[in-house]
Scaffold this motif. Structure first.
Motif, mmCIF file in Angstrom:
data_model
loop_
_atom_site.group_PDB
_atom_site.id
_atom_site.type_symbol
_atom_site.label_atom_id
_atom_site.label_comp_id
_atom_site.label_asym_id
_atom_site.label_seq_id
_atom_site.Cartn_x
_atom_site.Cartn_y
_atom_site.Cartn_z
ATOM 1 N N ALA A 104 0.930 -1.273 0.128
ATOM 2 C CA ALA A 104 -0.010 0.044 -0.006
ATOM 3 C C ALA A 104 0.635 1.205 -0.200
ATOM 4 N N ALA A 105 2.118 1.194 0.386
ATOM 5 C CA ALA A 105 2.962 2.358 0.470
ATOM 6 C C ALA A 105 3.164 2.674 -1.227
ATOM 7 N N TYR A 106 3.082 1.814 -2.174
ATOM 8 C CA TYR A 106 3.228 2.172 -3.401
ATOM 9 C C TYR A 106 1.857 2.157 -4.136
ATOM 10 N N TRP A 107 0.894 1.395 -3.655
ATOM 11 C CA TRP A 107 -0.440 1.149 -4.422
ATOM 12 C C TRP A 107 -1.486 1.533 -3.208
ATOM 13 N N PRO A 108 -1.885 2.537 -2.814
ATOM 14 C CA PRO A 108 -2.803 2.848 -1.617
ATOM 15 C C PRO A 108 -4.105 2.207 -1.721
ATOM 16 N N GLU A 109 -4.693 1.888 -2.820
ATOM 17 C CA GLU A 109 -5.827 1.378 -3.074
ATOM 18 C C GLU A 109 -6.064 -0.023 -2.578
ATOM 19 N N ALA A 111 -4.927 -1.378 0.126
ATOM 20 C CA ALA A 111 -5.103 -1.374 1.748
ATOM 21 C C ALA A 111 -6.458 -1.621 1.979
ATOM 22 N N GLN A 112 -7.077 -2.872 1.582
ATOM 23 C CA GLN A 112 -8.550 -3.127 1.821
ATOM 24 C C GLN A 112 -8.558 -4.622 2.307
ATOM 25 N N ASN A 113 -9.729 -4.737 3.040
ATOM 26 C CA ASN A 113 -9.793 -6.151 3.285
ATOM 27 C C ASN A 113 -8.890 -6.849 3.905
ATOM 28 N N GLY A 114 -8.113 -6.323 4.832
ATOM 29 C CA GLY A 114 -6.952 -7.353 5.495
ATOM 30 C C GLY A 114 -5.787 -7.110 5.059
ATOM 31 N N LYS A 115 -5.538 -6.207 3.544
ATOM 32 C CA LYS A 115 -4.208 -6.603 3.096
ATOM 33 C C LYS A 115 -3.269 -5.243 3.449
ATOM 34 N N GLU A 116 -3.584 -4.417 4.418
ATOM 35 C CA GLU A 116 -2.748 -3.357 4.689
ATOM 36 C C GLU A 116 -1.327 -3.473 4.978
ATOM 37 N N ASP A 117 -0.899 -4.773 5.720
ATOM 38 C CA ASP A 117 0.527 -5.206 5.888
ATOM 39 C C ASP A 117 0.984 -5.901 5.123
ATOM 40 N N VAL A 118 0.347 -6.340 3.993
ATOM 41 C CA VAL A 118 1.040 -7.314 3.069
ATOM 42 C C VAL A 118 2.188 -6.566 2.518
ATOM 43 N N ARG A 184 3.145 1.802 -10.597
ATOM 44 C CA ARG A 184 3.007 2.870 -9.545
ATOM 45 C C ARG A 184 4.330 3.724 -9.299
ATOM 46 N N ILE A 185 5.572 2.897 -9.299
ATOM 47 C CA ILE A 185 6.737 3.475 -8.895
ATOM 48 C C ILE A 185 7.323 4.294 -10.150
ATOM 49 N N THR A 186 7.073 3.557 -11.422
ATOM 50 C CA THR A 186 7.818 3.996 -12.669
ATOM 51 C C THR A 186 6.722 4.993 -13.515
ATOM 52 N N GLY A 187 5.598 4.850 -13.280
ATOM 53 C CA GLY A 187 4.571 5.468 -14.143
ATOM 54 C C GLY A 187 4.402 4.784 -15.479
ATOM 55 N N HIS A 188 5.193 3.614 -15.628
ATOM 56 C CA HIS A 188 5.003 2.752 -16.930
ATOM 57 C C HIS A 188 4.585 1.485 -16.441
ATOM 58 N N SER A 189 4.212 0.682 -17.495
ATOM 59 C CA SER A 189 4.121 -0.795 -17.375
ATOM 60 C C SER A 189 5.274 -1.598 -17.150
ATOM 61 N N VAL A 190 5.113 -3.004 -16.688
ATOM 62 C CA VAL A 190 6.286 -3.638 -16.781
ATOM 63 C C VAL A 190 6.592 -3.941 -17.870
ATOM 64 N N GLY A 191 5.724 -4.186 -19.034
ATOM 65 C CA GLY A 191 6.366 -4.180 -20.549
ATOM 66 C C GLY A 191 7.128 -3.277 -20.945
#
Length: 412
Positions: A104-109, A111-118, A184-191
């Motif tokens: 969630a530090a990189y992808w805020p959305e 952090a839902q349904n128990g995934k806040e600490d993943v 989210r980090i680069t602004g570009h897709s992995v491809g």
């Protein structure tokens, strides 16, 4: 490209084309022996100490009839996961990604349904509890081509087990999860990151999201196996007291159906032009071996990962973890061993022994490196034939034995 494949042509004994450096001729002979009963096309490439020493290919494009050589392209299935992991480790090496940070530090959305600490590392190591899309989301092939839809579903879902406490292979979700963090980090897709940060500096023929101009080089894949019926699946589940009503079982079965659907669809331009970063990378053995060589040493002056990054990236992450309930009731003989995005040697995936790292792909694709010997290897094929539950792909065995002998490694 041509449509989904049916059955193959009759078996024959292919002659291997290409070359092997002095001392590696037996590896070429082993490749030829391994392909004896394979009607499809295959390639093998080996790098030693940053230099290519084997570049061989054999067989035919039995579906499309396209010419086969060392530059031919094919879908590499889950070998793509190791390529995605390399992109993530490059970002970590640059100080832009912390594997111990919450997703969630990189992808805020997220952090839902128990995934806040993943943690990001949980995604890479298949520990996040997100091994399958929720069955009710009905994510089939059309949805797999829609990046935003898949990432929204994953951001909203609850984990299928408590993250970090178990490991189960994220067959399709891995690519969207790790790929969205990269985006989210680069602004570009992995491809796009693959194209600019890996393929361009190393002159690779390797893509996630194939450009239309390269489509004519792609060989069609096919299988000679038949899918089990729903009744056969239910009977097998019942042997272990499992049923489709369990969310993890139901989600896994839905994922298996999606993988089968996608595998057939990867013979269409639309499915390989999209980015499905767990599975639809397109490349050849030359490029995959070159990439893996550049993970452990310089290749024509370019090294991608430092020795410290490789050591961290390849540390075992799941050896101590069970399968999540109720899959802990299943035999564990062919369970994969995971580092941060790379597979490690296992009984069904020996590679070149302890210290090797890379990734296998459905049907028998394989790419890995062995830092201790300075060796990098890639094998591609168009016949999907490997059954991990039965051990290593028989097509790998002769050339792997020859390579071990050449490197002075004990036989297995």
């Amino acid at each position: 490209m041509h449509g989904p494949a049916g059955t193959s042509q009759a078996s024959r004994t292919p002659r291997a084309d290409g070359w092997a450096a002095p001392g590696f001729e037996a590896v070429r002979d082993g490749f030829e022996a391994g392909q004896r009963d394979d009607p499809g096309a295959a390639q093998l490439a080996v790098y030693q100490d940053g230099k290519q020493v084997v570049d061989v290919w054999a067989g035919a494009d039995v579906i499309g009839g396209r010419p086969v050589d060392g530059g031919s392209l094919s879908v590499v299935m889950s070998v793509t996961k190791g390529v995605v992991a390399t992109c993530a480790h490059l970002l970590a090496q640059r100080g832009l990604l912390d594997l111990e940070a919450p997703v969630a530090a990189y992808w805020p959305e997220f952090a839902q349904n128990g995934k806040e600490d993943v943690k990001v590392g949980d995604l890479l190591a298949h520990r996040s509890g997100l091994s399958a899309f929720p069955p009710e989301a009905r994510v089939g092939l059309p949805q797999l081509l829609d990046w935003d839809h898949c990432t929204r579903v994953l951001a909203a879902m609850a984990p299928l087990w408590r993250p970090g406490t178990a490991c189960h292979y994220h067959a399709l979700t891995y690519g969207y999860l790790v790929g969205e963090v990269i985006r989210r980090i680069t602004g570009h897709s992995v491809g796009a990151m693959l194209a600019t940060d890996l393929s361009a500096p190393l002159a690779l023929d390797l893509w996630i999201g194939l450009p239309a101009a390269e489509e004519s080089r792609v060989l069609a894949q096919f299988t000679r196996e038949t899918r089990p019926t729903a009744r056969q699946v239910d009977e097998e589940l019942a042997r272990f007291g499992l049923g489709r009503s369990d969310p993890l079982v139901g989600g896994t079965l839905a994922t298996m159906a999606s993988v089968a659907e996608a595998t057939e669809a990867f013979n269409s331009p639309a499915a390989i032009a999209a980015e499905i970063p767990a599975a639809n990378g397109v490349g050849n053995a030359r490029s995959l071996a070159r990439l893996h060589a550049a993970l452990i040493g310089p290749v024509d002056g370019t090294r991608l990962l430092t020795a410290d990054t490789v050591e961290r990236a390849t540390a075992p992450q799941t050896d101590h973890l069970p399968a999540p309930s109720p899959f802990d009731r299943l035999p564990a003989d062919s369970r994969s061993r995971h580092a941060f995005g790379y597979e490690l040697p296992a009984s069904h995936l020996p590679m070149l022994g302890t210290g090797s790292f890379g990734h296998a792909g459905a049907g028998g694709r394989l790419a890995f490196a062995q830092p201790r010997t300075g060796t990098a290897v890639a094998y591609t094929c168009t016949t999907l034939a490997w059954n991990p539950a039965a051990g290593p792909d028989p097509r790998w065995v002769p050339w792997t034995a020859a390579l071990r002998d050449r490197l002075g490694m004990p036989a297995v």
